[in-house]
Design an enzyme around this catalytic site. Sequence first.
Site, mmCIF file in Angstrom:
data_model
loop_
_atom_site.group_PDB
_atom_site.id
_atom_site.type_symbol
_atom_site.label_atom_id
_atom_site.label_comp_id
_atom_site.label_asym_id
_atom_site.label_seq_id
_atom_site.Cartn_x
_atom_site.Cartn_y
_atom_site.Cartn_z
ATOM 1 C CD1 TRP A 1 -2.100 -2.333 1.400
ATOM 2 C CD2 TRP A 1 -3.111 -0.975 -0.068
ATOM 3 N NE1 TRP A 1 -3.157 -3.019 0.834
ATOM 4 C CE2 TRP A 1 -3.791 -2.218 -0.059
ATOM 5 C CE3 TRP A 1 -3.572 0.028 -0.928
ATOM 6 C CZ2 TRP A 1 -4.906 -2.472 -0.874
ATOM 7 C CZ3 TRP A 1 -4.683 -0.222 -1.724
ATOM 8 C CH2 TRP A 1 -5.331 -1.461 -1.695
ATOM 9 C CG ASP B 1 -3.202 4.591 4.437
ATOM 10 O OD1 ASP B 1 -4.248 4.492 5.116
ATOM 11 O OD2 ASP B 1 -3.001 3.938 3.398
ATOM 12 C CE LYS C 1 -8.321 -2.238 5.118
ATOM 13 N NZ LYS C 1 -8.529 -3.630 4.677
#
Lengths: 362, 362
Positions: free
Chosen positions: A103, A172, A196
């Site tokens: 990511w 992030d 999430k």
Amino acid sequence: MTHRPINFSAGPAILPQPVLEEASAAVSALPDLGLSILEISHRSPTFAAIIDDARARLTRLLAIPDTHDLLFLQGGARGQFAQIPTNFLGRDQQAGYVMTGVWSEYALTEAQRIGTARVVASGREDGYTSLPRLDTLDPSELAYIHTTSNNTIYGTQFQRLPDFGHTRHVCDMSSDILSRPVDVSRFSLIYAGAQKNCGPAGVTLVIVDKAWMREAPEGVPAIWRYQTQATKGSMYNTPPTFAIYVVGLVAKWIEEQVGGLAAMAERNRGKAQLVYDAIDNSKGFYVPNVGDPSHRSLMNVGFRTSGGDECDARFVSLAAEEGLSGLKGHRLSGGLRASIYNAMPRDGVETLVGFMERFRKT
Amino acid sequence: MTHRPINFSAGPAILPQPVLEEASAAVSALPDLGLSILEISHRSPTFAAIIDDARARLTRLLAIPDTHDLLFLQGGARGQFAQIPTNFLGRDQQAGYVMTGVWSEYALTEAQRIGTARVVASGREDGYTSLPRLDTLDPSELAYIHTTSNNTIYGTQFQRLPDFGHTRHVCDMSSDILSRPVDVSRFSLIYAGAQKNCGPAGVTLVIVDKAWMREAPEGVPAIWRYQTQATKGSMYNTPPTFAIYVVGLVAKWIEEQVGGLAAMAERNRGKAQLVYDAIDNSKGFYVPNVGDPSHRSLMNVGFRTSGGDECDARFVSLAAEEGLSGLKGHRLSGGLRASIYNAMPRDGVETLVGFMERFRKT
């Protein structure tokens, strides 16, 4: 449901049961109003109260200071990968990216389509199973440094979030926001896809330094300028009303049922400890992805059996038969993964650990 | 609910009752699975079946040809205002915008931040209460022409969608998509925020010419490149899973309960006729925003009473007492507005018309 599975999916992920019940009722009809949450105007007093409540609860939970704005955006973390450099990476500037997984790599690649961005630290050589050292990193002359706080695929997490002094820090937090207290004032921008720890897919939380936000160049298309949404209270365009509503319910659950982020963190530490203990005390039957306990994620526990792929597959399918779903590891890391986000109850983890013990002994 | 209001909101707007019921149940738990639609992975077989079904139903309903791709994106029509010129308006090109309301103006302004775009026809002088003539428009040398098929604020709609020959036509169908059959092959790109005729806020349908999509420059950030999402089946990033699920339910309702878009259009024409007749036969008590019947919207009927603002306000509040909600006009046009999208049943419109008659006579 008498046999609701225990959901270890990495995301979109488990939500608290009371949130699902309230959301389900609201999709039929909101109390007092008689209309579905899906069919009311974002300009209605009812929705204004919903978004204000969600914003107020998140602001209290995260102790967001007056220097920062909280925005509800669309487009996920991937959208932020582009929006951040579009706003904050000028032609003569450089951004630094800390690599802790794919990511981070995606974030870097997207930034490089827009401006000059480079790797300032990386755990890649290690297959991202440990976090890179940051104490030798020179942050000076960087427009910002980008980090990823928790890495779902590998199961690493910054137990202590790094501090880059006066250099702007963009983080992030898609997979661990609201899992613990955070000193927001130390970040220039925090972002998180909700799916999430916060709510359903379709809304992205962004917490951004107001002064920095105003520095973005005028030429940026209005929809991609943070300032546009800040001025309009995240309603420059029709916001994802239902997703924001559910995020508000999750925030209410953390405030009123869990008791805030310190209590949430305590609960998460306890749950993770159970799984890591089951791995570490298995006499080598279970092998953790991440050896160093100080690099281990409290959200995503990656491991494998010492019996190889076939044994891992048997683990997944037997677990599913017992109502433990979503334990297959990510295709990049293989093996097994238990995602134990905020909404995973302790007894769900205890059931997993019980299964791990029994599986090991068969 | 025994007293569910009739919802004339302009959007997010009314949804079919069976859709709301099925969605409400799925937020609690999907049948067979026992998990909520909100907490399942977008990579799960269950969600794969959901998005495939939604795509297949929309493709059948709209008869989308093989030359075009259907994408489920985030960011609303406002996002498309920027994404379209980012992909399709090169440095040496010009785009033409047909002005039929403030939404066209917003689209133009955003395009002008990105490239060269100009007005090619405009109804602005008329306060956007009629559609501009397009027969004298010279489309040659334009990268594309942008139109808005239905204008929610003013209540105008292209009864026949314009044809620009070989020039690429981009159309914002946010407020009338799925309300009638459309010859998709005549458009290079159609887009629509879902929250009026398709589903909840948070997903945007884009139907785009595959060959054109591939022409977008390489340098465009991946998340904003249509080709990226096309290659990944709209799952380049985590899609707004619940919103897509509801869009699929709406498509199912149109296919299986209504009988397709021709039947839907017939139904919509009949409903609109009832309201316009009530206005036109009111002996001047109700004044329509749009005089020319061939410019009138079948989705949003704008009107006012001849009694002035106070009388309009009384209309809104008395209607609300009788369970007719959302009839206040947009702040830009004032007066009254009845949004009667696909999901508004004929008997809802009949109730409105009955109220209009009674109100007129008091």
